[in-house]
Design an enzyme around this catalytic site. Structure first.
Site, PDB file in Angstrom:
ATOM      1  N   LYS A   1     -18.970  -3.928  -1.306  1.00  0.00           N
ATOM      2  CA  LYS A   1     -18.418  -4.326  -2.604  1.00  0.00           C
ATOM      3  C   LYS A   1     -17.301  -3.374  -3.021  1.00  0.00           C
ATOM      4  O   LYS A   1     -17.308  -2.215  -2.617  1.00  0.00           O
ATOM      5  CB  LYS A   1     -19.517  -4.260  -3.679  1.00  0.00           C
ATOM      6  CG  LYS A   1     -20.571  -5.339  -3.607  1.00  0.00           C
ATOM      7  CD  LYS A   1     -21.595  -5.172  -4.726  1.00  0.00           C
ATOM      8  CE  LYS A   1     -22.668  -6.236  -4.676  1.00  0.00           C
ATOM      9  NZ  LYS A   1     -22.170  -7.595  -4.919  1.00  0.00           N
TER      10      LYS A   1
ATOM     11  N   ARG B   1     -30.762 -13.835  -1.023  1.00  0.00           N
ATOM     12  CA  ARG B   1     -31.357 -15.065  -0.496  1.00  0.00           C
ATOM     13  C   ARG B   1     -32.113 -14.809   0.800  1.00  0.00           C
ATOM     14  O   ARG B   1     -33.066 -15.518   1.123  1.00  0.00           O
ATOM     15  CB  ARG B   1     -30.267 -16.131  -0.323  1.00  0.00           C
ATOM     16  CG  ARG B   1     -29.193 -15.766   0.652  1.00  0.00           C
ATOM     17  CD  ARG B   1     -27.927 -16.579   0.473  1.00  0.00           C
ATOM     18  NE  ARG B   1     -27.138 -16.150  -0.688  1.00  0.00           N
ATOM     19  CZ  ARG B   1     -25.991 -16.707  -1.071  1.00  0.00           C
ATOM     20  NH1 ARG B   1     -25.493 -17.726  -0.394  1.00  0.00           N
ATOM     21  NH2 ARG B   1     -25.351 -16.259  -2.128  1.00  0.00           N
TER      22      ARG B   1
HETATM   23  N1  BES Z   1     -26.445  -8.945  -6.484  1.00  0.00           N
HETATM   24  C1  BES Z   1     -25.306  -9.746  -6.249  1.00  0.00           C
HETATM   25  C2  BES Z   1     -25.027 -10.740  -7.377  1.00  0.00           C
HETATM   26  C3  BES Z   1     -24.599 -10.145  -8.690  1.00  0.00           C
HETATM   27  C4  BES Z   1     -23.273  -9.880  -8.948  1.00  0.00           C
HETATM   28  C5  BES Z   1     -25.525  -9.915  -9.691  1.00  0.00           C
HETATM   29  C6  BES Z   1     -22.888  -9.355 -10.169  1.00  0.00           C
HETATM   30  C7  BES Z   1     -25.131  -9.409 -10.914  1.00  0.00           C
HETATM   31  C8  BES Z   1     -23.811  -9.116 -11.149  1.00  0.00           C
HETATM   32  C9  BES Z   1     -25.503 -10.559  -4.970  1.00  0.00           C
HETATM   33  O1  BES Z   1     -26.243  -9.938  -3.984  1.00  0.00           O
HETATM   34  C10 BES Z   1     -24.146 -10.815  -4.386  1.00  0.00           C
HETATM   35  O2  BES Z   1     -23.527  -9.881  -3.980  1.00  0.00           O
HETATM   36  N2  BES Z   1     -23.735 -12.078  -4.383  1.00  0.00           N
HETATM   37  C11 BES Z   1     -22.460 -12.444  -3.878  1.00  0.00           C
HETATM   38  C12 BES Z   1     -22.633 -13.630  -2.979  1.00  0.00           C
HETATM   39  C13 BES Z   1     -21.440 -13.933  -2.137  1.00  0.00           C
HETATM   40  C14 BES Z   1     -21.219 -12.841  -1.120  1.00  0.00           C
HETATM   41  C15 BES Z   1     -21.650 -15.257  -1.447  1.00  0.00           C
HETATM   42  C16 BES Z   1     -21.575 -12.788  -5.072  1.00  0.00           C
HETATM   43  O3  BES Z   1     -22.066 -13.315  -6.073  1.00  0.00           O
HETATM   44  O4  BES Z   1     -20.388 -12.483  -5.009  1.00  0.00           O
HETATM   45 MN    MN Z   2     -25.104  -8.720  -2.720  1.00  0.00          MN
END
Ligand code: BES
Ligand code: MN
Ligand code: ZN
Length: 513
Positions: A289, A363
């Site tokens: 990230k 997931r």
């Molecule tokens: N934990 C994150 C989702 C999230 C983002 C929760 C911001 C709270 C605040 C999750 O694991 C994630 O990184 N999701 C990605 C999915 C994508 C890579 C398909 C997302 O939402 O960008």
């Molecule tokens: Mn994630």
């Protein structure tokens, strides 16, 4: 397990700086007095008596400040003449006939919010113009005050001068029937303890709360006669939980699965099941990230925290239900041993998954714990909670959690419980059309869709592949509500404890014998 690096003592007990008591109506002689009036500036009889001759000043100040008793409006009088208290706070109720049960929770939060930092004593008159609030209303008022009073400040070693507050605030709620209110409050206290426990877990930084430490904290539920089992990586390998294990393999902290069981229902009756995403920190892994706000990812275990808080609430109020909670605890880190994009893992269900993006890790964790919970417990229904996608925040903001559900009755019940508790859910679609987006060239499926569009839906559609459609199932995407959430009258905490009151309510309304 190793000791967390920033922990001086055990924080298993929840100490709030608020000391709540109940009494009958008696005019207070010190501190702050909080009272309620309707939109005609009418007070109850006991309140009128306590205000006494100061009523003239109240009326004049109200006029000068254009305070008309509108719902949730407030009026403050410092050193009101003729009264011994140092301050009188008046809170508007609006139209009495329009008050809903959940409003009393908010009023309790609002009342606590009227106390200046330095207040050590306060009295809240739980009275409306018609007379004393009913026991359940007064108990909700007290619950709202507790929820509002929570602050996560255990790592602050210094306080600014204006934050110097007394260690304990004595708040007395004056009520009609003290014994009846106490009884009603006991149940709500159990639920509130569950919410505050969930908040504590979400607020803890990830150097303190890694999977083993999280698992250790759940052991405290044993005191409430919850059966707690902790599965280590060896046990998970034996079960074939390779999707979950893959997420945690880049971390120096070992993954854990925790199973909590509360049997307050009929012996042998199928339980209700709650499953939580417990990513103690989500760096994204190799698909790392960006730095901005990455610190928020300490809260990526809010789903698991909610499940623990809920199990606490159900056990502490001795709910007449059989319930299981299953949480998958991992840390998603980049490392020489971390999972790579392109890797293929075989989940416990036997289905294979091609990893496209290691940041779509929640997931993968849920796939295995949901499958495990279903196989082992044959539950009446399953509800999973996860801070799963940024996309759900784009869709719904921070007011509603996303709800995906394969069963209309369960969806309706959740929706209703949401309105009753103020923890709102909004139903989102599941459909085979979205399913195509996660078919893979090399495996049974891939862990992200081809595009960013409908990201919360493709995530839900992925999880659905690990659910037998005969079992009612709901997936709650709480990325927008679990942390960094909207500040309300009953929550000033970063970690909100969202979902504990909602799911407790669902159980209470429909699943207790
Ligand atoms: N934990 C994150 C989702 C999230 C983002 C929760 C911001 C709270 C605040 C999750 O694991 C994630 O990184 N999701 C990605 C999915 C994508 C890579 C398909 C997302 O939402 O960008
Ligand atoms: Mn994630
Ligand atoms: Zn995540």
């Amino acid at each position: 397990p190793p000791k967390p690096s920033c922990q001086e003592k055990d924080h298993l007990s929840m100490t709030d700086a608020l000391k709540l008591g109940f009494s009958s109506f008696a005019t207070p002689t010190k501190g702050v007095l909080v009272v309620f009036c309707d939109d005609g500036l009418n007070f109850g009889a006991a309140t009128k008596k306590a205000i006494g001759s100061a009523i003239d000043v109240v009326t004049r100040v109200a006029k000068a400040e254009r305070f008309t008793g509108k719902k949730n409006s407030t009026l403050d009088l410092t050193v009101p003449p003729g009264l011994e208290v140092s301050r009188l706070a008046v809170i508007g109720l609006g139209k009495i006939a329009e008050l809903k049960p959940n409003d009393f929770l908010k009023l309790g939060g609002l009342a606590l919010g009227r106390l200046p930092n330095a207040t050590s004593d306060a009295t809240v008159f739980a009275e409306i113009p018609g007379g004393a609030m009913r026991p359940e209303q007064a108990a909700s008022l007290a619950q709202g005050a507790r929820l509002r009073a929570y602050a996560f400040d255990r790592y602050k070693t210094k306080r600014k001068e204006d934050e110097k507050s007394p260690k304990v605030r004595n708040v007395t709620i004056a009520v009609g029937d003290v014994a009846a209110v106490r009884t009603a409050f006991n149940t709500r206290s159990a639920i509130t303890d569950g919410v505050l426990l969930a908040r504590d877990l979400v607020n803890e930084p990830a150097n303190v709360l890694y999977p083993e430490e999280f698992a250790r904290r759940t052991l405290a539920l044993k005191k409430l006669r919850v059966a707690v089992e902790v599965l280590d990586v060896r046990a998970m390998k034996k079960l074939g939980m390779n999707a979950l294990i893959g997420v945690g393999q880049g971390s120096s902290h070992q993954s854990r699965v925790v199973v909590m069981r509360w049997n307050g229902g009929r012996a042998g009756e199928a339980p209700v099941a709650f499953i939580g995403k417990g990513v103690c920190f989500d760096t994204g892994g190799i698909s790392i990230k960006p730095a901005a706000s990455m610190e928020d990812m300490k809260g990526d275990m809010a789903g698991a925290a909610c499940v623990v808080g809920l199990m606490h609430a159900l056990a502490a109020r001795k709910a007449r239900v059989n319930a299981v909670g299953v949480i998958g605890l991992v840390e998603n880190m980049p490392d020489g041993n971390a999972q790579r994009p392109g890797d293929i893992v075989k989940s416990m269900s036997g289905q294979t998954i091609e990893i496209i993006n290691t940041d779509a890790e929640g997931r993968l964790v849920l796939a295995d714990v949901i499958w495990y919970a279903a196989q082992r417990f044959k539950p009446k229904f399953m509800i999973d909670l996860a801070t799963l996608t940024g996309a759900i925040i784009v869709a719904l903001g921070q007011e509603y959690a996303g709800m995906f559900c394969n069963n209309d009755q369960l969806a309706d019940r959740l929706n209703k419980a949401g309105i009753e508790t103020g923890e709102l859910v909004w139903r989102m679609p599941l459909a085979p059309e979205y399913d195509k987006m996660i078919d893979s060239k090399f495996a049974d499926m891939k862990n992200t869709g081809g595009s960013r569009w409908g990201g919360a839906i493709t995530a839900a559609q992925f999880i659905k592949r690990f659910v037998d459609d005969k079992v009612p199932w709901a997936h709650l995407d709480i990325a927008g509500t679990g942390f960094d959430s909207r500040q309300t009258d009953i929550n000033k905490s970063w970690g909100s404890g969202w979902g504990v009151r909602l799911l407790n309510r669902l159980v209470e309304d429909h699943y207790e014998r």
